[in-house]
Design a protein around this motif. Structure first.
Motif, PDB file in Angstrom:
ATOM      1  N   ARG A 132       0.841  -1.188   0.000  1.00 41.42           N
ATOM      2  CA  ARG A 132       0.000   0.000   0.000  1.00 41.42           C
ATOM      3  C   ARG A 132       0.882   1.246   0.000  1.00 41.42           C
ATOM      4  O   ARG A 132       1.868   1.334   0.725  1.00 41.42           O
ATOM      5  CB  ARG A 132      -0.905  -0.003   1.246  1.00 41.42           C
ATOM      6  CG  ARG A 132      -1.711   1.268   1.468  1.00 41.42           C
ATOM      7  CD  ARG A 132      -2.788   1.436   0.417  1.00 41.42           C
ATOM      8  NE  ARG A 132      -3.557   2.656   0.676  1.00 41.42           N
ATOM      9  CZ  ARG A 132      -4.705   2.695   1.344  1.00 41.42           C
ATOM     10  NH1 ARG A 132      -5.226   1.571   1.815  1.00 41.42           N
ATOM     11  NH2 ARG A 132      -5.339   3.831   1.528  1.00 41.42           N
ATOM     12  N   GLY A 133       0.528   2.214  -0.833  1.00 45.49           N
ATOM     13  CA  GLY A 133       1.284   3.450  -0.890  1.00 45.49           C
ATOM     14  C   GLY A 133       1.151   4.263   0.395  1.00 45.49           C
ATOM     15  O   GLY A 133       0.194   4.124   1.148  1.00 45.49           O
ATOM     16  N   TYR A 134       2.123   5.128   0.617  1.00 47.50           N
ATOM     17  CA  TYR A 134       2.111   5.952   1.836  1.00 47.50           C
ATOM     18  C   TYR A 134       0.946   6.935   1.786  1.00 47.50           C
ATOM     19  O   TYR A 134       0.684   7.579   0.771  1.00 47.50           O
ATOM     20  CB  TYR A 134       3.427   6.713   1.971  1.00 47.50           C
ATOM     21  CG  TYR A 134       3.439   7.692   3.111  1.00 47.50           C
ATOM     22  CD1 TYR A 134       3.531   7.239   4.419  1.00 47.50           C
ATOM     23  CD2 TYR A 134       3.353   9.056   2.871  1.00 47.50           C
ATOM     24  CE1 TYR A 134       3.537   8.139   5.481  1.00 47.50           C
ATOM     25  CE2 TYR A 134       3.360   9.963   3.917  1.00 47.50           C
ATOM     26  CZ  TYR A 134       3.449   9.500   5.229  1.00 47.50           C
ATOM     27  OH  TYR A 134       3.441  10.398   6.273  1.00 47.50           O
ATOM     28  N   ASP A 135       0.239   7.059   2.904  1.00 47.35           N
ATOM     29  CA  ASP A 135      -0.899   7.970   3.015  1.00 47.35           C
ATOM     30  C   ASP A 135      -0.615   8.947   4.150  1.00 47.35           C
ATOM     31  O   ASP A 135      -0.536   8.541   5.317  1.00 47.35           O
ATOM     32  CB  ASP A 135      -2.184   7.182   3.299  1.00 47.35           C
ATOM     33  CG  ASP A 135      -3.431   8.051   3.186  1.00 47.35           C
ATOM     34  OD1 ASP A 135      -3.304   9.279   3.309  1.00 47.35           O
ATOM     35  OD2 ASP A 135      -4.517   7.486   2.975  1.00 47.35           O
ATOM     36  N   PRO A 136      -0.482  10.237   3.847  1.00 44.32           N
ATOM     37  CA  PRO A 136      -0.165  11.215   4.907  1.00 44.32           C
ATOM     38  C   PRO A 136      -1.262  11.353   5.959  1.00 44.32           C
ATOM     39  O   PRO A 136      -1.025  11.916   7.019  1.00 44.32           O
ATOM     40  CB  PRO A 136       0.029  12.526   4.121  1.00 44.32           C
ATOM     41  CG  PRO A 136      -0.723  12.323   2.851  1.00 44.32           C
ATOM     42  CD  PRO A 136      -0.576  10.875   2.523  1.00 44.32           C
ATOM     43  N   ALA A 137      -2.451  10.830   5.673  1.00 47.65           N
ATOM     44  CA  ALA A 137      -3.531  10.907   6.658  1.00 47.65           C
ATOM     45  C   ALA A 137      -3.259  10.002   7.855  1.00 47.65           C
ATOM     46  O   ALA A 137      -3.856  10.174   8.921  1.00 47.65           O
ATOM     47  CB  ALA A 137      -4.859  10.538   6.010  1.00 47.65           C
ATOM     48  N   PHE A 138      -2.351   9.045   7.685  1.00 48.44           N
ATOM     49  CA  PHE A 138      -2.010   8.125   8.763  1.00 48.44           C
ATOM     50  C   PHE A 138      -0.567   8.384   9.198  1.00 48.44           C
ATOM     51  O   PHE A 138       0.337   8.456   8.366  1.00 48.44           O
ATOM     52  CB  PHE A 138      -2.152   6.666   8.307  1.00 48.44           C
ATOM     53  CG  PHE A 138      -3.553   6.306   7.907  1.00 48.44           C
ATOM     54  CD1 PHE A 138      -4.434   5.784   8.828  1.00 48.44           C
ATOM     55  CD2 PHE A 138      -3.983   6.509   6.602  1.00 48.44           C
ATOM     56  CE1 PHE A 138      -5.727   5.444   8.456  1.00 48.44           C
ATOM     57  CE2 PHE A 138      -5.265   6.175   6.224  1.00 48.44           C
ATOM     58  CZ  PHE A 138      -6.145   5.644   7.154  1.00 48.44           C
ATOM     59  N   LYS A 139      -0.364   8.511  10.477  1.00 52.53           N
ATOM     60  CA  LYS A 139       0.965   8.781  11.013  1.00 52.53           C
ATOM     61  C   LYS A 139       1.704   7.466  11.207  1.00 52.53           C
ATOM     62  O   LYS A 139       1.865   6.969  12.317  1.00 52.53           O
ATOM     63  CB  LYS A 139       0.861   9.548  12.322  1.00 52.53           C
ATOM     64  CG  LYS A 139       0.219  10.922  12.162  1.00 52.53           C
ATOM     65  CD  LYS A 139       0.115  11.644  13.493  1.00 52.53           C
ATOM     66  CE  LYS A 139      -0.521  13.022  13.318  1.00 52.53           C
ATOM     67  NZ  LYS A 139      -0.642  13.746  14.606  1.00 52.53           N
ATOM     68  N   ALA A 140       2.127   6.904  10.074  1.00 48.78           N
ATOM     69  CA  ALA A 140       2.817   5.614  10.133  1.00 48.78           C
ATOM     70  C   ALA A 140       3.803   5.529   8.977  1.00 48.78           C
ATOM     71  O   ALA A 140       3.472   5.862   7.840  1.00 48.78           O
ATOM     72  CB  ALA A 140       1.817   4.466  10.057  1.00 48.78           C
ATOM     73  N   ASN A 141       5.031   5.099   9.280  1.00 47.58           N
ATOM     74  CA  ASN A 141       6.067   4.944   8.262  1.00 47.58           C
ATOM     75  C   ASN A 141       6.422   3.483   8.036  1.00 47.58           C
ATOM     76  O   ASN A 141       7.335   3.175   7.277  1.00 47.58           O
ATOM     77  CB  ASN A 141       7.326   5.720   8.661  1.00 47.58           C
ATOM     78  CG  ASN A 141       7.081   7.223   8.700  1.00 47.58           C
ATOM     79  OD1 ASN A 141       6.381   7.751   7.839  1.00 47.58           O
ATOM     80  ND2 ASN A 141       7.648   7.897   9.704  1.00 47.58           N
ATOM     81  N   GLU A 142       5.709   2.583   8.696  1.00 46.90           N
ATOM     82  CA  GLU A 142       6.024   1.163   8.571  1.00 46.90           C
ATOM     83  C   GLU A 142       5.470   0.593   7.263  1.00 46.90           C
ATOM     84  O   GLU A 142       4.593   1.178   6.622  1.00 46.90           O
ATOM     85  CB  GLU A 142       5.426   0.402   9.759  1.00 46.90           C
ATOM     86  CG  GLU A 142       3.910   0.485   9.845  1.00 46.90           C
ATOM     87  CD  GLU A 142       3.360  -0.249  11.046  1.00 46.90           C
ATOM     88  OE1 GLU A 142       3.674  -1.452  11.188  1.00 46.90           O
ATOM     89  OE2 GLU A 142       2.622   0.373  11.840  1.00 46.90           O
ATOM     90  N   ARG A 143       6.003  -0.535   6.904  1.00 47.40           N
ATOM     91  CA  ARG A 143       5.520  -1.234   5.717  1.00 47.40           C
ATOM     92  C   ARG A 143       4.058  -1.631   5.916  1.00 47.40           C
ATOM     93  O   ARG A 143       3.658  -2.097   6.974  1.00 47.40           O
ATOM     94  CB  ARG A 143       6.367  -2.482   5.484  1.00 47.40           C
ATOM     95  CG  ARG A 143       5.974  -3.291   4.257  1.00 47.40           C
ATOM     96  CD  ARG A 143       6.742  -4.584   4.175  1.00 47.40           C
ATOM     97  NE  ARG A 143       6.434  -5.445   5.324  1.00 47.40           N
ATOM     98  CZ  ARG A 143       6.952  -6.662   5.495  1.00 47.40           C
ATOM     99  NH1 ARG A 143       7.836  -7.121   4.618  1.00 47.40           N
ATOM    100  NH2 ARG A 143       6.630  -7.385   6.545  1.00 47.40           N
ATOM    101  N   ASN A 144       3.255  -1.453   4.858  1.00 48.32           N
ATOM    102  CA  ASN A 144       1.841  -1.765   4.956  1.00 48.32           C
ATOM    103  C   ASN A 144       1.430  -2.639   3.765  1.00 48.32           C
ATOM    104  O   ASN A 144       1.389  -2.186   2.629  1.00 48.32           O
ATOM    105  CB  ASN A 144       1.007  -0.476   4.970  1.00 48.32           C
ATOM    106  CG  ASN A 144      -0.460  -0.757   5.240  1.00 48.32           C
ATOM    107  OD1 ASN A 144      -0.811  -1.770   5.814  1.00 48.32           O
ATOM    108  ND2 ASN A 144      -1.315   0.156   4.802  1.00 48.32           N
ATOM    109  N   ILE A 145       1.140  -3.898   4.040  1.00 48.37           N
ATOM    110  CA  ILE A 145       0.738  -4.848   3.008  1.00 48.37           C
ATOM    111  C   ILE A 145      -0.782  -4.899   2.935  1.00 48.37           C
ATOM    112  O   ILE A 145      -1.458  -5.061   3.952  1.00 48.37           O
ATOM    113  CB  ILE A 145       1.295  -6.256   3.286  1.00 48.37           C
ATOM    114  CG1 ILE A 145       2.814  -6.196   3.448  1.00 48.37           C
ATOM    115  CG2 ILE A 145       0.912  -7.204   2.160  1.00 48.37           C
ATOM    116  CD1 ILE A 145       3.546  -5.658   2.248  1.00 48.37           C
ATOM    117  N   GLU A 146      -1.314  -4.748   1.739  1.00 48.00           N
ATOM    118  CA  GLU A 146      -2.769  -4.781   1.534  1.00 48.00           C
ATOM    119  C   GLU A 146      -3.189  -6.112   0.914  1.00 48.00           C
ATOM    120  O   GLU A 146      -2.644  -6.539  -0.101  1.00 48.00           O
ATOM    121  CB  GLU A 146      -3.204  -3.633   0.623  1.00 48.00           C
ATOM    122  CG  GLU A 146      -4.691  -3.651   0.311  1.00 48.00           C
ATOM    123  CD  GLU A 146      -5.121  -2.514  -0.588  1.00 48.00           C
ATOM    124  OE1 GLU A 146      -6.215  -2.587  -1.183  1.00 48.00           O
ATOM    125  OE2 GLU A 146      -4.342  -1.527  -0.717  1.00 48.00           O
TER     126      GLU A 146
END
Length: 222
Positions: A132-146
Motif C-alpha cells: 500500500r502506498g504511503y498515506d499522509p492521513a495516517f501517522k505511520a512509516n512502517e511497511r503496509n501490506i494490503e
C-alpha cells in the motif's frame, strides 16, 4: 447437444443480431475421408447417418477479424462452460529501503457458464497482495501490506432474446498489515438487479438498481 441454444448465445454475446436460424435433419453418406457423397431429407429412409445441419443469418460482417471471432466463438468443441484464470508472484526488494521488502501475489479465476435453456452467468474469484502506498492521513512509516479479496457472481436470463434480466452479487474484503490502518479495513457487499433491451447489433439499453454496503472493522475511520 443444445447446438441451437449454444450458437444463439454466442452470436448474441458478440453483439450480433440473429435474423434466421434453421436446423433440419438430413440423411447423409460420407466417404472414408469425411467428404459428402449423398444427402437426402431426414424423413426419407436410408443407410446413411442422420446429421443435424444449421443455416444461420446474422448482420453482414465486413471486418475479417470479426468474421474470425464469430467462427472461433461457435467452433467450441470442448463444452458450454469456459474457465479462465491468471496469476502472478512478485518478490520485491529495495536496495535502500529494505524495510519495505515484501512478497506479493495476484490470482484471478473466472467461470462463464450456460444451461440448456436461456440462463447463463459468471463466477469470479480474485485475491491480490500488494504494498500500500504511503498515506499522509495516517501517522505511520512502517511497511503496509494490503490484502484485497473478491468473490462475485452474475446470473442472466433470456440471453438469446432482445429482453434479458440480470442479477449480480459480490463480496470484497480489504485488510492491512500495519496497525495504523486497522480503522480502514472493511468488508463490501454489493448487489444489483437490471433489465437490458437489445436494439440491434451491439446497441443495448438498460435500467438497473445497485446497492453497496460497507462494513468497517473499526467505525472510527478517519
Amino acid at each position: 447437444p443444445f447446438l441451437v441454444d449454444s450458437t444463439s448465445v454466442e452470436i448474441n454475446r458478440q453483439g450480433l443480431t440473429l435474423h434466421l436460424i434453421v436446423h433440419p435433419i438430413f440423411v447423409v453418406e460420407r466417404g472414408a475421408d469425411g467428404g459428402l457423397n449423398a444427402v437426402a431429407p431426414g424423413t426419407e429412409a436410408g443407410t446413411g447417418a442422420r446429421e443435424s445441419w444449421m443455416h444461420i443469418e446474422v448482420d453482414r460482417l465486413v471486418d475479417p477479424q470479426q468474421k474470425a471471432d464469430l467462427v472461433a466463438g461457435i467452433d467450441q468443441t470442448w463444452g458450454r462452460q469456459r474457465l479462465s484464470g491468471s496469476g502472478s508472484l512478485n518478490i520485491n526488494r529495495y536496495a535502500k529501503n529494505d524495510q519495505l521488502n515484501y512478497n506479493g501475489h495476484g490470482l484471478n479465476l473466472g467461470l462463464d457458464w450456460e444451461t440448456a435453456e436461456r440462463i447463463s452467468g459468471r463466477l469470479a474469484l480474485s485475491t491480490n497482495r500488494s504494498l500500500r502506498g504511503y498515506d499522509p492521513a495516517f501517522k505511520a512509516n512502517e511497511r503496509n501490506i494490503e490484502d484485497n479479496n473478491l468473490v462475485a457472481g452474475t446470473v442472466r436470463v433470456g440471453v438469446v432474446t432482445r429482453l434479458s434480466a440480470e442479477a449480480s452479487a459480490s463480496r470484497r474484503t480489504v485488510r492491512f498489515s500495519a496497525v495504523a490502518y486497522d480503522t480502514s479495513e472493511y468488508n463490501q457487499n454489493t448487489g444489483s438487479l437490471g433489465l437490458r433491451y437489445r436494439l440491434g447489433g451491439a446497441t443495448t439499453v438498460g435500467l438497473a438498481w445497485r446497492e453497496s454496503r460497507y462494513d468497517f472493522i473499526n467505525s472510527n475511520d478517519p
